[in-house]
Scaffold this motif. Structure first.
Motif, mmCIF file in Angstrom:
data_model
loop_
_atom_site.group_PDB
_atom_site.id
_atom_site.type_symbol
_atom_site.label_atom_id
_atom_site.label_comp_id
_atom_site.label_asym_id
_atom_site.label_seq_id
_atom_site.Cartn_x
_atom_site.Cartn_y
_atom_site.Cartn_z
ATOM 1 N N GLU A 102 91.850 100.329 -79.575
ATOM 2 C CA GLU A 102 92.926 101.066 -78.904
ATOM 3 C C GLU A 102 93.405 102.253 -79.744
ATOM 4 O OE1 GLU A 102 96.130 98.406 -77.779
ATOM 5 O OE2 GLU A 102 94.712 96.848 -77.178
ATOM 6 N N TYR A 103 93.607 102.017 -81.052
ATOM 7 C CA TYR A 103 94.124 103.091 -81.894
ATOM 8 C C TYR A 103 93.076 104.190 -82.135
ATOM 9 C CZ TYR A 103 98.304 100.296 -82.604
ATOM 10 O OH TYR A 103 99.442 99.585 -82.397
ATOM 11 N N PHE A 104 91.817 103.815 -82.243
ATOM 12 C CA PHE A 104 90.769 104.845 -82.391
ATOM 13 C C PHE A 104 90.690 105.707 -81.124
ATOM 14 C CE2 PHE A 104 88.734 102.168 -85.837
ATOM 15 C CZ PHE A 104 88.817 103.132 -86.823
ATOM 16 N N LEU A 105 90.785 105.062 -79.963
ATOM 17 C CA LEU A 105 90.768 105.830 -78.708
ATOM 18 C C LEU A 105 91.949 106.798 -78.671
ATOM 19 C CD1 LEU A 105 89.744 102.980 -76.233
ATOM 20 C CD2 LEU A 105 88.406 105.046 -76.698
ATOM 21 N N LYS A 106 93.108 106.278 -79.072
ATOM 22 C CA LYS A 106 94.333 107.091 -79.086
ATOM 23 C C LYS A 106 94.180 108.285 -80.040
ATOM 24 C CE LYS A 106 99.287 106.221 -79.590
ATOM 25 N NZ LYS A 106 100.266 105.243 -80.121
ATOM 26 N N ALA A 107 93.419 108.072 -81.128
ATOM 27 C CA ALA A 107 93.217 109.134 -82.117
ATOM 28 C C ALA A 107 92.087 110.092 -81.713
ATOM 29 C CB ALA A 107 92.921 108.520 -83.490
ATOM 30 N N GLY A 108 91.570 109.909 -80.482
ATOM 31 C CA GLY A 108 90.596 110.870 -79.976
ATOM 32 C C GLY A 108 89.137 110.515 -80.233
ATOM 33 N N PHE A 109 88.876 109.300 -80.688
ATOM 34 C CA PHE A 109 87.489 108.865 -80.893
ATOM 35 C C PHE A 109 86.863 108.410 -79.576
ATOM 36 C CE2 PHE A 109 88.960 108.683 -85.171
ATOM 37 C CZ PHE A 109 87.848 108.652 -86.004
ATOM 38 N N SER A 110 85.543 108.523 -79.498
ATOM 39 C CA SER A 110 84.761 107.776 -78.519
ATOM 40 C C SER A 110 84.341 106.501 -79.241
ATOM 41 C CB SER A 110 83.532 108.568 -78.089
ATOM 42 O OG SER A 110 83.958 109.802 -77.532
ATOM 43 N N VAL A 111 84.506 105.357 -78.572
ATOM 44 C CA VAL A 111 84.328 104.087 -79.283
ATOM 45 C C VAL A 111 83.276 103.195 -78.624
ATOM 46 C CG1 VAL A 111 85.469 101.989 -80.138
ATOM 47 C CG2 VAL A 111 86.752 104.133 -80.020
ATOM 48 N N ASN A 139 93.932 101.227 -70.001
ATOM 49 C CA ASN A 139 92.539 100.855 -69.752
ATOM 50 C C ASN A 139 91.888 101.815 -68.753
ATOM 51 O OD1 ASN A 139 90.395 98.861 -70.255
ATOM 52 N ND2 ASN A 139 90.624 98.394 -68.080
ATOM 53 N N CYS A 140 92.630 102.145 -67.683
ATOM 54 C CA CYS A 140 92.111 103.075 -66.675
ATOM 55 C C CYS A 140 91.774 104.423 -67.299
ATOM 56 C CB CYS A 140 93.149 103.295 -65.566
ATOM 57 S SG CYS A 140 93.158 101.984 -64.347
ATOM 58 N N THR A 141 92.659 104.899 -68.170
ATOM 59 C CA THR A 141 92.425 106.176 -68.834
ATOM 60 C C THR A 141 91.117 106.147 -69.622
ATOM 61 O OG1 THR A 141 94.807 106.447 -69.021
ATOM 62 C CG2 THR A 141 93.446 107.875 -70.411
ATOM 63 N N ALA A 142 90.923 105.090 -70.423
ATOM 64 C CA ALA A 142 89.705 104.974 -71.235
ATOM 65 C C ALA A 142 88.468 104.900 -70.346
ATOM 66 C CB ALA A 142 89.785 103.755 -72.143
#
Lengths: 322, 322
Positions: B89-98, B148-151
């Motif tokens: 969650e935090y990596f996604l928030k920081a702009g990573f593709s995970v 979740n929808c956003t990701a």
């Protein structure tokens, strides 16, 4: 096998030593309180005072065997808990009050058709930013939620979780001693995958076992079989169904037959790992019965005809014994 | 440790023998297809073509070690998957593709605050027999579903499940080889609890091991450590964070320090079983950093400051190396 012969087979010393060495069950008093409240609610003189009072204990999921006292590693048994969860639904439908003794995190009654790994897909956000049920799953969820609400509101389902082999056997004893007073109207459907081997806490490593010091040699000792003490001491009149899972067809029926006799079960359900969702063989003293799911219906499960048959045999037993 | 010394430490023969004897990864082609599609979607020349392209592989949950070829029993490692799910969650928030490489059935991103064992309680039936979201959980579910929808809609999260140690290491290799081309902009956050010991398939029992023939003696051999081959061969420039979990405080930091040097990690996160949700120590070549969750907020987690710090160090590394 005569009664004396079978009594001699019960490994009382091993059972005592297992319970003496087991980590203490911290929530024993709370579990007993829940059990007594559940039984009083379902079977007080004012409720359900006519006809046959039906109560089942369904066990479900695999038990773990810790390898360390501060446990990082453990041995586990394959068991999704689907069998026990589905059986619970059918027992409730057949009018039983059910104690569902299940491995933490395994399948719960009425949840089998839900997308468990993708929980969030059950929901969606609508145009007004409100969360609502995803229409794709609406019907499935509708059915599951309604059935679950009914069981909860009627108070006929008590869920008790376990993780380790120590918790499982201690809680099973508490339940059996509580259901003892129901005599032949208590039913045990022992679908949990119980570990055959364990590490006695006395010989267990205290901390996480270190790697980098060569191979790891583990000596596991047999978990004493508790089925005979359940039958002889804990709840002698209860109707008992145990399970035998094997991967090798050749030995399956022989082993199921041995369990039937040795532990004096009323039924042993024999199933193979590769086909346990399709068919089982019920082994009884009066012969074997094949049970398969209805292949014409894709959503039909084998627990539907299985529990129908179990209930039929249980009713005959309870009526003849009462 | 100089490079030659560390090269000599890599156990190539053991690693080759492990992969040669592992059961074949049946869905390897499909996983590769998903990976390529995911990377193309996130990093094609038309998308995201400015600034730093950030991609992380987060591993999560414990690997299993089967004890039988037709597996009924297995050794498992304690791991709820919370750390990996929260980190994702935090990596996604920081702009990573995970790429989220997780144990089947463990905690998923955005699901941590939901009542997982009591899924049906998230819903209720209203007066018109419609299923709706239970108001008690509405806010929690709302937040989780939206994130979740956003990701999902942005296509920045790829989930790949594993169960056994064999699947895990084979998939990790596929991912590493795919991320290799991102050089220092690829990050590995290796939070999965990987088995230290396994039973080589060649010496594994074919069928379920039978009880009643006395104690069970198991010889487990060490799983070759793959961290050094990940660093040296699979993705030599990637920023790598591994984990060290112990129950014994006295050896924790020493072992974390050894792992940092031996496997040439950029960070090793040291955590204790009793407090891993409260605090960790990040061990780096420039010293140790204590990280704790914000005790003033009951819902604050330790992954929040942990990932903030990881991203800061990663950015510095990626900028200096690119």
């Amino acid at each position: 096998m005569d009664i004396l012969g079978s009594l001699e087979e019960t490994n009382y010393a091993d059972i005592k030593s297992f319970f003496d060495s087991a980590p203490i069950l911290k929530n024993a008093a709370e579990i007993n309180r829940q059990l007594q409240e559940f039984l009083a609610r379902n079977f007080s003189s004012s409720s359900n005072n006519q006809g046959l009072r039906k109560v089942a204990c369904v066990t479900s999921g695999g038990t773990t065997v810790p390898l360390e006292q501060q446990c990082v590693r453990y041995i586990d048994n394959f068991a999704s808990g689907h069998r026990g969860a589905a059986a619970t639904e059918y027992f409730l439908k057949a009018g039983f009050s059910v104690v569902f003794l299940h491995r933490r995190g395994t399948c719960q009654p009425y949840c089998q058709s839900l997308p468990y790994d993708q929980l969030l897909e059950c929901f969606e956000v609508d145009g007004d930013s409100n969360v609502r049920v995803n229409p794709t799953y609406a019907k499935t969820i509708d059915k599951a939620v309604s059935a679950n609400c009914t069981a909860i509101n009627q108070g006929t389902l008590l869920k008790i979780p376990f993780t380790t082999i120590f918790e499982y056997l201690q809680i099973l004893q508490l339940i059996a001693l509580s259901l003892r007073r129901f005599g032949p109207r208590a039913l045990f459907f022992l679908a949990a995958a119980v570990s055959d081997f364990y590490v006695p806490p006395g010989s267990m490593a205290v901390h996480k076992i270190q790697s980098r010091s060569g191979p790891l040699d583990l000596r596991l000792v047999e978990v004493p079989k508790m089925l005979s003490i359940l039958r002889k001491e804990w709840a002698p009149l209860a109707f008992c169904i145990s399970f035998k899972l094997e991967t090798d067809t050749k030995i399956l029926l022989e082993k199921a037959g041995m369990a039937l006799e040795k532990y004096d079960m009323h039924m042993v359900v024999a199933n193979e790992l590769s086909s346990y969702k399709e068919r089982v063989i019920i082994v009884t003293k009066n012969g074997n019965i094949n049970v398969s799911r209805d292949m014409a219906r894709p959503d039909a499960d084998v627990e539907d005809p299985l529990i129908e048959l179990v209930v039929e045999k249980y009713l005959a037993y309870a009526s003849s014994t009462s």
